[in-house]
Design a protein around this motif. Structure first.
Motif, short mmCIF file in Angstrom:
data_model
loop_
_atom_site.label_atom_id
_atom_site.label_comp_id
_atom_site.label_asym_id
_atom_site.label_seq_id
_atom_site.Cartn_x
_atom_site.Cartn_y
_atom_site.Cartn_z
N GLY A 56 4.22 17.01 -49.94
CA GLY A 56 3.58 15.82 -49.37
C GLY A 56 3.95 14.53 -50.06
O GLY A 56 3.29 13.52 -49.84
N GLY A 86 -4.97 4.00 -46.37
CA GLY A 86 -4.42 5.36 -46.36
C GLY A 86 -5.35 6.33 -45.64
O GLY A 86 -6.49 6.00 -45.31
N LEU A 115 -6.06 20.78 -46.83
CA LEU A 115 -6.22 20.10 -48.13
C LEU A 115 -7.68 20.07 -48.57
O LEU A 115 -8.55 19.59 -47.84
CB LEU A 115 -5.73 18.65 -48.03
CG LEU A 115 -4.24 18.36 -48.19
CD1 LEU A 115 -4.02 16.85 -48.23
CD2 LEU A 115 -3.67 19.01 -49.43
N TYR A 149 0.20 13.25 -40.33
CA TYR A 149 0.67 12.83 -41.65
C TYR A 149 2.18 12.83 -41.78
O TYR A 149 2.72 12.07 -42.55
CB TYR A 149 0.04 13.66 -42.76
CG TYR A 149 0.56 15.08 -42.81
CD1 TYR A 149 0.14 16.00 -41.87
CD2 TYR A 149 1.48 15.47 -43.74
CE1 TYR A 149 0.63 17.28 -41.88
CE2 TYR A 149 1.98 16.75 -43.76
CZ TYR A 149 1.56 17.65 -42.83
OH TYR A 149 2.05 18.90 -42.82
N SER A 184 1.97 6.86 -46.60
CA SER A 184 2.17 7.59 -47.86
C SER A 184 3.46 8.40 -47.86
O SER A 184 4.05 8.63 -48.92
CB SER A 184 0.98 8.51 -48.14
OG SER A 184 -0.12 7.73 -48.52
C1 LIG Z 1 -2.22 16.70 -44.82
C2 LIG Z 1 -2.11 15.29 -45.30
N1 LIG Z 1 -2.66 14.33 -44.57
C3 LIG Z 1 -2.59 13.02 -44.96
C4 LIG Z 1 -1.96 12.67 -46.11
C5 LIG Z 1 -1.89 11.22 -46.49
O1 LIG Z 1 -2.99 10.84 -47.21
P1 LIG Z 1 -3.08 9.38 -47.81
O2 LIG Z 1 -2.70 8.43 -46.74
O3 LIG Z 1 -4.50 9.23 -48.25
O4 LIG Z 1 -2.14 9.31 -48.97
C6 LIG Z 1 -1.41 13.64 -46.93
C7 LIG Z 1 -0.77 13.26 -48.20
O5 LIG Z 1 -0.38 14.07 -49.01
C8 LIG Z 1 -1.46 14.99 -46.50
O6 LIG Z 1 -0.90 15.96 -47.22
#
Ligand SMILES: Cc1ncc(COP(=O)(O)O)c(C=O)c1O
Length: 390
Positions: A26, A91, A118, A190, A219
């Motif tokens: 990720g 985010g 997650l 994502y 992200s």
């Molecule tokens: C499943 C998933 N969704 C969303 C995100 C993005 O999250 P964020 O925008 O809070 O960094 C991630 C980041 O690792 C993720 O693994």
């Protein structure tokens, strides 16, 4: 996945000889952040924004960015949104937390989330006083028959972490469930922009913009530290979500919003994503052909799953990887399962994370590790060479 510890070298030293290459799922290659483009966008934003633009802004975000995002998502993901439906977030995680609170404010008490998924997302939803229940994930994605409560959180384009796509039939079943129960679906898109074998499957949101909250983040496309994302929000939720953003003081910096709008409107954001898509596609192909055992999940995103026979095997491989200079992430030991007992193990290989100069070493270390660990691998393979059934 969020980093929990800052450790980057073996035994906590700064000795480069003991450096560990992280294959963190990720996470994009941070060394590829488009610094020059971002700096230029920020400079243009500062040069052209009137003083009034630096005032407290609307909690839902600046009109110029909301409009740019609506256009970008319609063009690239088939999302149906007028600019008023766009809410700019710091985010995905921040947006999810505030959306959870908005749903609670409107009477929701239970939300279903994918299993595995997650743990951080379950945690922020629980902090919003929602009860979180599991949605089993099979080869066709999350199981609509498990949906209960007033909302469900899904990763339809590329289930995190198994890497499967939510089947068209299941998409309609989830929507049907949401309509019948006056519930909402949260579509976490994502890494919807990163599909390597075909054109990306369009966003589920287009099937029912009144029942689906679409969420995107920069992200993966830029860097997690930017803390910028967006949600496309059905009309009945907008006021409550904006109120939660206002109460939490969670509005995003106007300078970042102006720079992001500039990046999108000039086409630089699309070009950067296209460039990175090629890099990650090449890495994924190299990974698949180099390690010589089938990976699980579609050719998309920033990680692939290597199924393992047991949780102890997972621990052994992670420990051995660390000895050889690789930081690996396991499926069993990192809170992905709502209840880990009896659930399967795997390595979640985040092939996008290493900077370009470390990638060849990461690939070779990983290949050696996997080839010398046959006993830990899952032996039952599907007819197409893809390991089936988590
Ligand atoms: C499943 C998933 N969704 C969303 C995100 C993005 O999250 P964020 O925008 O809070 O960094 C991630 C980041 O690792 C993720 O693994």
């Amino acid at each position: 996945m969020p980093r929990r510890s800052g450790a980057r070298s073996r035994a906590g030293t700064n000795d480069p000889a003991g450096a560990v290459i992280e294959l963190r799922p990720g996470v994009p290659d941070l060394s590829s952040f488009p610094r020059t483009l971002w700096a230029a966008a920020l400079r243009r934003a500062l040069a052209t924004a009137p003083n009034s633009a630096l005032d407290y802004a609307e909690p839902a975000g600046l009109p110029v960015l909301r409009e740019a995002v609506a256009g970008y998502l319609a063009r690239t993901r088939g999302v149906r949104a007028e600019p008023e439906a766009v809410v700019i977030t710091a985010g995905f995680t921040s947006g999810l937390s505030l959306l959870g609170r908005a749903l609670h404010r409107r009477g929701a008490r239970t939300i279903a989330t994918e299993n595995p998924g997650l743990v951080r997302h379950r945690d922020v939803l629980r902090a919003a006083e929602l009860t979180v229940v599991p949605l089993a994930v099979g080869p066709s994605g999350a199981e609509p028959g498990d949906a209960v409560g007033q909302a469900a959180l899904l990763t339809p384009a590329h289930q995190h972490p198994t890497g499967v796509v939510l089947a068209p039939r299941s998409r309609y079943r989830f929507i049907d469930w949401a309509r019948r129960n006056n519930a909402y679906l949260v579509e976490d898109d994502y890494d919807g922009e990163f599909r390597y074998d075909q054109r990306p499957v369009g966003a589920m949101q287009a099937l029912d913009p009144e029942r689906i909250v679409y969420a995107g983040s920069t992200s993966k496309s830029l860097a997690p530290g930017v803390r910028l994302g967006w949600m496309i929000v059905p009309a009945p939720l907008r006021r409550d979500l904006a109120a939660e953003i206002f109460d939490a003081g969670a509005a995003v910096s106007v300078l970042d919003q102006l720079a992001m709008a500039d990046l999108i409107l000039r086409g630089d954001y699309d070009r950067h994503i296209r460039r990175m898509r090629l890099v990650y596609r090449r890495r994924r192909r190299q990974l698949a052909s180099s390690i010589g055992v089938p990976l699980r999940g579609i050719a998309a995103g920033m990680h692939a799953l290597l199924p393992l026979a047991s949780a102890t095997g997972e621990q052994r491989l992670i420990a051995e990887g660390r000895r050889r200079g690789l930081a690996l992430t396991g499926l069993h030991g990192n809170g992905y399962w709502h209840e880990p007992e009896g659930q399967s193990a795997a390595l979640i290989l985040g092939y996008a994370a290493p900077p370009a100069h470390s990638w060849p070493a990461a690939l070779s270390l990983l290949t050696q590790l996997v080839q010398q660990s046959a006993a830990e691998l899952v032996q039952n393979r599907g007819p197409d060479g893809v390991t089936v059934g988590l």
